[in-house]
Design an enzyme around this catalytic site. Structure first.
Site, mmCIF file in Angstrom:
data_model
loop_
_atom_site.group_PDB
_atom_site.id
_atom_site.type_symbol
_atom_site.label_atom_id
_atom_site.label_comp_id
_atom_site.label_asym_id
_atom_site.label_seq_id
_atom_site.Cartn_x
_atom_site.Cartn_y
_atom_site.Cartn_z
ATOM 1 N N LYS A 25 9.462 3.335 -8.164
ATOM 2 C CA LYS A 25 8.407 2.687 -9.265
ATOM 3 C C LYS A 25 8.622 3.654 -10.148
ATOM 4 C CE LYS A 25 5.252 0.715 -5.997
ATOM 5 N NZ LYS A 25 5.469 1.349 -4.984
ATOM 6 N N LYS A 46 0.234 5.826 -7.075
ATOM 7 C CA LYS A 46 1.133 4.561 -5.989
ATOM 8 C C LYS A 46 2.317 5.703 -6.079
ATOM 9 C CE LYS A 46 1.439 0.926 -7.467
ATOM 10 N NZ LYS A 46 1.347 -0.483 -8.705
ATOM 11 N N GLY A 106 0.993 -1.782 -0.448
ATOM 12 C CA GLY A 106 -0.199 -1.486 -0.567
ATOM 13 C C GLY A 106 -0.592 -0.040 -0.347
ATOM 14 N N HIS A 161 -2.265 -10.323 -10.109
ATOM 15 C CA HIS A 161 -1.088 -10.014 -9.464
ATOM 16 C C HIS A 161 -0.532 -11.379 -10.055
ATOM 17 C CE1 HIS A 161 1.439 -7.818 -7.156
ATOM 18 N NE2 HIS A 161 2.076 -9.067 -7.152
ATOM 19 N N HIS A 187 -4.956 -4.394 -0.917
ATOM 20 C CA HIS A 187 -3.867 -4.681 -1.883
ATOM 21 C C HIS A 187 -2.405 -5.146 -0.434
ATOM 22 C CE1 HIS A 187 -5.190 -1.662 -4.395
ATOM 23 N NE2 HIS A 187 -4.933 -0.417 -3.464
ATOM 24 N N ARG A 205 14.203 -7.976 -3.207
ATOM 25 C CA ARG A 205 14.774 -9.225 -1.605
ATOM 26 C C ARG A 205 13.414 -10.045 -1.541
ATOM 27 N NH1 ARG A 205 9.123 -8.327 0.286
ATOM 28 N NH2 ARG A 205 8.043 -6.313 0.450
#
Length: 669
Positions: free
Chosen positions: A116, A158, A165, A208, A235, A297
């Site tokens: 990330k 994160k 999550g 989201h 999450h 994906r």
């Protein structure tokens, strides 16, 4: 197009991919662990290969055994599904080296988006807006704590690897940071083998919103519009929809363009999803969304995009993997509104802990306008080793209001015995006025959790129905005995208190939550009446063997009733409600209240008390890891630790007593 495809996944995922592959004339090869030997995805395949024991790391995550299965069966291509190895760059490279087509993006794109922190740096350079935060290499506690203060609270910790999550914690103030950091690291290390984290500013009232993108090997990249996945718990997505509610056209244009820019920045090929966090405190704005991550994906929620675009995304994946190109952007159109609900084997009343076991009874909606993607069937089981999702329930309508109505009806038709499910929870969520008008952000479930997970309220609502059905069944049996004996069964000879123009006082006793309850009803030639306080509500029930329908007051009701030795099971609005006869054995409530049991099979990470310790209600006693998620088991009341029956590192089974409490005496206090 290649002629054979090995699907390196299981359950619903494998079945869904196989469905499209078979329709294209491609031979389908399944792989399975010992746990899945008789699973539907195995039985439906043209060929199947055993790849190891139940544990994923020894089977579905074992690159070598999957490649061996591909060589053994002559598979020309491998589809990794969505999960397990689908975002594993080493697996994609291994497929290439073996001369097998990997149905997914190139390894370089997977690597670029797999971390990330690196992904955000790439997006920043490409001009895609990113959320403020810290993505540095210095992972020391002191540096992270200082960066957290600089970013400001609330913020998110994160894991830099993985998703779903896992390894994610919200932190609201300084005192929460260190414990949250330690928990996030443990969880990330367990799930991904990488305990590094990043810090990210938490956006208040976040939505989201994600964009489905596709790239081909010819330099083309397109979007298939957006989905809203804001309805989440821990999450994890619960209900998804396309398009996003209240999405202004100019904002849609901006967010979809940003997603295409993200795809081009990494030379993306095949299916992917660019995820954004949007400011949901007001109307969506062009300057009010930020890149979160890119999933390299196909997503679990891809069916809603299929329904609003009319495109089969797996078919497009296979075509691109075989060298084909994507369609021109201007040929893709939005049509209507689609919604998907994830039906999980879990218990909302216990914080959504997974519920494992045999599926003794399973009925999923069968209406022609409802799509159900499922990996299990009645008589199967929900295993401790894999994701506890039973099915995805997907609907389409001309508009959002119609889609909500259809999905509500569909989830209320779900019937499951053997494990607990979130079907009733889903139905209550869909019926919330706020959800129906589209006022949803990622905090919606947490905000309304008490009402949404209140199965006790559902039991109370269903109690008069159970009472009327119980009396109806009792009367039917009495009639059967009388007819068999040749007796007169006219109203004048019945012994049930029937009188013309009178309502005899009747009642049905049940054990509800361990407490004997009598549900008062009256009966007359017009039907049944439920007495509550000073009010009396008419109940009309029409039963045809197991099925029933009718009304309680002005509210229509329908469902199924099953008789057992203990009492009635009411399958009603997605819930399986057991009304136990008062003759059933009841555990001593006081004793049960003092026992802390493992809510599911797992590994004990930490025991924080010892025999003789005084504890207070809500205090954490044991930390359990189950399905790669940490569960804190707390004291149900004040007391003294009478015994500790677990230790760190121990594997425990569901229902195993870990700690027992005694009442705290004055001397101990």
């Amino acid at each position: 197009m290649f002629k054979s495809l090995l699907i390196a996944n299981r359950g619903e995922i494998a079945r869904r991919i196989a469905r499209t592959a078979r329709s294209m004339g491609v031979r389908v090869i399944a792989v399975y662990s010992d746990e899945d030997a008789d699973a539907p995805h195995v039985l439906e395949a043209d060929e199947a290969v055993r790849i190891g024991p139940a544990a994923p790391r020894e089977s579905y995550l074992n690159v070598e055994v999957i490649l061996d299965a591909a060589r053994q069966t002559g598979a020309e291509a491998i589809h990794p599904g969505y999960g397990f190895l689908s975002e594993n760059a080493e697996f994609a490279e291994a497929c290439q080296k073996a001369g097998i087509v990997f149905v997914g993006p190139p390894p370089s794109a997977i690597r670029a988006m797999g971390r990330k922190d690196e992904a955000k740096k790439i997006m920043d350079e490409a001009g895609v807006p990113i959320t403020p935060g810290y993505m540095g290499d210095d992972q020391s506690d002191d540096r992270l704590a200082k960066e957290a203060e600089s970013i400001g609270y609330p913020l998110l910790i994160k894991a830099v690897s993985g998703g779903g999550g896992k390894g994610m914690r919200r932190v609201n103030e300084t005192s929460e940071f260190q414990p949250a950091l330690e928990a996030a690291r443990r969880e990330a290390s367990s799930a991904f083998g990488d305990d590094r984290v990043l810090l990210e500013k938490f956006i208040e009232n976040p939505r989201h919103v994600e964009v489905q993108i596709f790239g081909d090997g010819q330099g083309n990249a397109i979007h298939l519009f957006e989905r809203d996945c804001s309805l989440q718990r821990r999450h994890q997505k619960v209900i998804e929809e396309a398009p996003a509610p209240a999405m202004p056209p100019h904002v849609r244009t901006a967010i979809c363009a940003a997603a295409v820019d993200a795809a081009k920045a990494v030379g993306y090929e095949n299916a992917g999803t660019v995820e954004f966090i949007a400011d949901g405190s007001g109307d969506l704005r062009e300057d009010g969304f930020w890149f979160m991550e890119m999933n390299t994906r196909l997503q679990v929620e891809h069916p809603v995009t299929e329904m609003v675009t009319g495109m089969d995304l797996v078919e497009l994946q296979l075509q691109v993997a075989a060298g084909g190109s994507v369609a021109p952007q201007d040929e893709i159109r939005l049509n209507g509104h689609a919604m998907e609900a994830r039906l999980y084997a879990e218990d909302p009343s216990t914080g959504f802990l997974p519920s494992t076991g045999d599926l003794d009874w399973l009925r999923l909606p069968e209406a022609g306008d409802v799509r159900v993607d499922s990996g299990v069937e009645e008589g199967g089981k929900v295993s401790i080793h894999y994701d506890p999702m039973i099915a995805k329930i997907i609907v389409h309508g001309p508009n959002r209001e119609a889609a909500v109505a259809r999905l509500t009806e569909a989830v209320e038709a779900v019937e499951v015995l053997g494990v607990k499910t979130n079907a009733g929870f889903l139905a209550r969520t869909l019926r919330r006025p706020e959800f129906m008008r589209g006022a949803v952000d990622t905090g919606f479930i947490a905000q309304h959790i008490d009402a949404l997970s209140d199965t006790a309220r559902q039991v109370e609502a269903a109690a008069p129905i159970a009472a009327a059905l119980s009396l109806d069944i009792r009367e039917e049996k009495a009639l059967g005995r009388a007819v068999a004996a040749g007796e007169d069964n006219s109203p004048w000879s019945r012994m049930d208190g029937f009188r013309v123009n009178l309502r005899p006082r009747l009642g049905v006793s049940f054990l509800i939550d361990g407490e004997r309850r009598e549900i008062p009803v009256t009966a007359s030639e017009d039907g049944y009446f439920w007495r509550h306080g000073e009010d009396e509500t008419p109940i009309w029930i029409d039963r045809d063997e197991e099925w029933f329908e009718g009304q309680v007051g002005d509210e229509p009701v329908q469902g199924r009733v099953l008789e057992t030795e203990e009492g009635l099971i009411l399958l009603y609005r997605g819930e399986s409600l057991r009304f136990v006869s008062p003759r059933a054995k009841v555990e001593d409530a006081a004793e049960a209240e003092g026992q802390i049991e493992a809510p599911m099979p797992g590994k004990v990470l930490e025991v924080r008390v010892k025999e003789g310790d005084s504890v207070t209600k809500g205090q954490t006693l044991v930390i359990l890891e189950a399905m790669k998620m940490e569960q804190s088991l707390t004291a149900p009341r004040d007391g003294v630790v009478e015994s500790v029956s677990a230790e760190a590192g121990e594997q425990v089974s569901e229902g195993q007593i870990l700690v027992a409490l005694a009442e705290e005496t004055e001397e101990a206090a």
